[in-house]
Motif scaffolding. Structure first.
Motif, mmCIF file in Angstrom:
data_model
loop_
_atom_site.group_PDB
_atom_site.id
_atom_site.type_symbol
_atom_site.label_atom_id
_atom_site.label_comp_id
_atom_site.label_asym_id
_atom_site.label_seq_id
_atom_site.Cartn_x
_atom_site.Cartn_y
_atom_site.Cartn_z
ATOM 1 N N THR A 200 0.836 -1.207 0.000
ATOM 2 C CA THR A 200 0.000 0.000 0.000
ATOM 3 C C THR A 200 0.869 1.255 0.000
ATOM 4 O O THR A 200 0.600 2.216 -0.736
ATOM 5 N N ILE A 201 1.937 1.245 0.815
ATOM 6 C CA ILE A 201 2.854 2.384 0.848
ATOM 7 C C ILE A 201 3.570 2.530 -0.482
ATOM 8 O O ILE A 201 3.700 3.637 -1.028
ATOM 9 N N ALA A 202 4.054 1.404 -1.033
ATOM 10 C CA ALA A 202 4.776 1.452 -2.303
ATOM 11 C C ALA A 202 3.875 1.968 -3.426
ATOM 12 O O ALA A 202 4.309 2.755 -4.280
ATOM 13 N N SER A 203 2.625 1.558 -3.413
ATOM 14 C CA SER A 203 1.690 2.016 -4.450
ATOM 15 C C SER A 203 1.397 3.505 -4.299
ATOM 16 O O SER A 203 1.296 4.230 -5.296
ATOM 17 N N ALA A 204 1.279 3.982 -3.031
ATOM 18 C CA ALA A 204 1.036 5.409 -2.809
ATOM 19 C C ALA A 204 2.196 6.245 -3.327
ATOM 20 O O ALA A 204 2.004 7.347 -3.857
ATOM 21 N N ALA A 205 3.412 5.701 -3.172
ATOM 22 C CA ALA A 205 4.581 6.415 -3.700
ATOM 23 C C ALA A 205 4.607 6.359 -5.217
ATOM 24 O O ALA A 205 4.854 7.368 -5.892
ATOM 25 N N ASP A 233 10.852 5.195 -5.944
ATOM 26 C CA ASP A 233 10.598 5.228 -4.502
ATOM 27 C C ASP A 233 9.797 4.019 -4.055
ATOM 28 O O ASP A 233 10.086 3.402 -3.020
ATOM 29 N N GLY A 234 8.783 3.664 -4.825
ATOM 30 C CA GLY A 234 7.974 2.503 -4.479
ATOM 31 C C GLY A 234 8.807 1.236 -4.424
ATOM 32 O O GLY A 234 8.668 0.423 -3.502
ATOM 33 N N GLU A 235 9.697 1.056 -5.401
ATOM 34 C CA GLU A 235 10.545 -0.138 -5.417
ATOM 35 C C GLU A 235 11.548 -0.103 -4.272
ATOM 36 O O GLU A 235 11.882 -1.136 -3.685
ATOM 37 N N LEU A 236 12.036 1.078 -3.923
ATOM 38 C CA LEU A 236 12.974 1.194 -2.798
ATOM 39 C C LEU A 236 12.302 0.761 -1.502
ATOM 40 O O LEU A 236 12.893 0.034 -0.696
ATOM 41 N N PHE A 237 11.057 1.206 -1.292
ATOM 42 C CA PHE A 237 10.336 0.820 -0.078
ATOM 43 C C PHE A 237 10.097 -0.686 -0.051
ATOM 44 O O PHE A 237 10.196 -1.322 1.007
ATOM 45 N N ALA A 296 11.073 -6.419 -7.920
ATOM 46 C CA ALA A 296 11.289 -4.969 -7.835
ATOM 47 C C ALA A 296 12.576 -4.574 -8.550
ATOM 48 O O ALA A 296 12.624 -3.578 -9.277
ATOM 49 N N LEU A 297 13.636 -5.353 -8.352
ATOM 50 C CA LEU A 297 14.911 -5.063 -9.015
ATOM 51 C C LEU A 297 14.815 -5.260 -10.522
ATOM 52 O O LEU A 297 15.419 -4.506 -11.295
ATOM 53 N N GLU A 298 14.067 -6.249 -10.936
ATOM 54 C CA GLU A 298 13.899 -6.473 -12.376
ATOM 55 C C GLU A 298 13.182 -5.305 -13.036
ATOM 56 O O GLU A 298 13.513 -4.901 -14.160
ATOM 57 N N ARG A 299 12.203 -4.738 -12.342
ATOM 58 C CA ARG A 299 11.504 -3.574 -12.909
ATOM 59 C C ARG A 299 12.446 -2.368 -12.994
ATOM 60 O O ARG A 299 12.374 -1.585 -13.944
ATOM 61 N N LEU A 300 13.313 -2.220 -12.004
ATOM 62 C CA LEU A 300 14.280 -1.119 -12.051
ATOM 63 C C LEU A 300 15.320 -1.341 -13.138
ATOM 64 O O LEU A 300 15.816 -0.389 -13.742
#
Length: 412
Positions: A200-205, A233-237, A296-300
């Motif tokens: 939820t936090i990652a999506s908000a970011a 930011d979302g992927e970092l979280f 998450a890393l693959e998306r980055l």
């Protein structure tokens, strides 16, 4: 001793045989033989006075003994050069040992300088245990927390331990040893976000909710860049919650540290007070990547730029390292936008440790989080009940034990 007096009032002889005295009045700043002789005598006298002052100072220092201020300065240098203390640690100790009224590096505050106010000018060898105890009790009366009082006590003890060494000042004993360590309240129960809350936090970011109302006149390029920053930011979280990496480890993570094929990353760098160096435990660790972390890393990885081996995984528009304070502010904004309870960024690391602890033993959790002491890890082992723990207690209390009467009838 050799010291330059200044330019000589000389000129070359016309026949080239050497130098000769120039004619006329000696200009200011130049020296003829007479002036040079007088000035040389003055400088010798000055040197003698300086030497006598130094000897007197050394004699006085030997008589009164080295001051606490001097020992504290030596101790900080010892930590910096011999122990290799991290910059953030040195900053913390430097703040505690600052002189009263020293301006803070940030903001308009000033250091209270309580240690130097109490002990700075005192000869270290003449500070008794009674005086240290009185200092700690004064902190108690001022309402300083037991943990902070213990931190002052720990710093004092470390400084005096250093002064007791035979290769430093050979003090006969440490006056802090006879003082009382304060009883600290138990650590607060760990609270952390569950995986659905992390998402939820990652999506908000990622959708920019944490930015609030955006200006209407943004260019197309700016809109694109902001969207990329929000997604990052979302992927970092997510990565913080699914790997347990500290913020200082996350923002210096480079692509050369990541092996997506093997689903693991090596953690061997961290940021401390703005300086890249070794991790907190001074040890590298190989971290297995759970599916959410690897995804998450693959998306980055497919963002198109700043993905070479030496590039930061999380970086600015210019490929530079992120600012930790800015990351914390954006996390807080995303958390609030998501409507979740107010936990710090570090709660993402608590989430990783606590969730892993439900399915792994303490040794694995310790290695996963990079703890140097198993006692630090034990907090996570009791954070929330594991499924097998519930099975154990249900099994224990589900069995019907025989009553005394039934036992008596059985034995007849």
């Amino acid at each position: 001793m050799k010291r330059r007096l200044g330019p000589a009032w000389l000129e070359r002889a016309p026949d080239g045989s050497g130098w000769r005295a120039r004619r006329g009045r000696v200009r200011e700043g130049y020296f003829d033989e007479k002036r040079a002789t007088v000035r040389m005598a003055e400088m010798i006298a000055e040197h003698d006075r300086e030497e006598r002052a130094i000897e007197a100072g050394e004699r006085e220092r030997r008589e009164r003994g080295v001051s606490f201020r001097e020992v504290a300065a030596e101790w900080l240098e010892y930590l910096r050069h011999e122990r290799g203390a991290k910059p953030s640690t040195l900053n913390d100790y430097g703040y505690m040992l600052a002189e009263p009224g020293t301006p803070h590096r940030r903001g308009g505050g000033k250091s209270p300088g309580v240690l130097m106010a109490a002990f700075g000018d005192r000869p270290a060898a003449k500070i008794p245990t009674r005086e240290v105890s009185a200092f700690l009790r004064a902190l108690d009366k001022e309402g300083v927390s037991p943990r902070s009082v213990n931190k002052y006590r720990q710093v004092l003890s470390a400084i005096f331990n250093y002064a007791c060494r035979v290769d430093t000042h050979g003090l006969p004993s440490n006056p802090v040893a006879g003082t009382t360590k304060r009883r600290e309240p138990p650590a607060a129960v760990l609270d952390f976000y569950e995986p659905d809350e992390v998402e939820t936090i990652a999506s908000a970011a990622a959708d920019g909710s944490h930015r609030g109302t955006q200006p209407a006149n943004l260019s197309a390029d700016e809109i694109t860049w902001r969207a990329r920053e929000d997604a990052q930011d979302g992927e970092l979280f997510r990565l913080a919650a699914y790997t347990g990496l500290r913020l200082g480890e996350l923002i210096v993570l480079r692509w050369e540290d990541v092996d997506l094929d093997a689903r693991r990353t090596v953690v061997h760098r961290a940021l401390s007070a703005g300086v890249e160096g070794p991790t907190k435990s001074w040890q590298a660790r190989f971290l297995p990547l759970a599916d959410p972390a690897a995804e998450a890393l693959e998306r980055l990885r497919v963002r198109g730029d700043y993905t070479s081996r030496e590039d930061y995984v999380f970086c600015s528009r210019l490929g530079r390292r992120l600012d930790p304070s800015a990351v914390r502010r954006r996390f807080k904004a995303a958390r609030d936008a998501a409507g979740l309870r107010a936990l710090r960024f570090h709660a993402l690391r608590h989430a990783a440790g606590s969730l892993i602890a439900r399915h792994a033993d303490a040794r694995f959790v310790q290695e996963f989080l990079g703890h140097s002491r198993i006692t630090t890890t034990e907090r996570y082992m009791h954070a929330k009940a594991r499924p097998e723990d519930l099975e154990r207690v249900n099994l224990a209390f589900a069995h019907k034990h025989p009553t005394r009467q039934e036992t008596s009838q059985t034995t007849r």
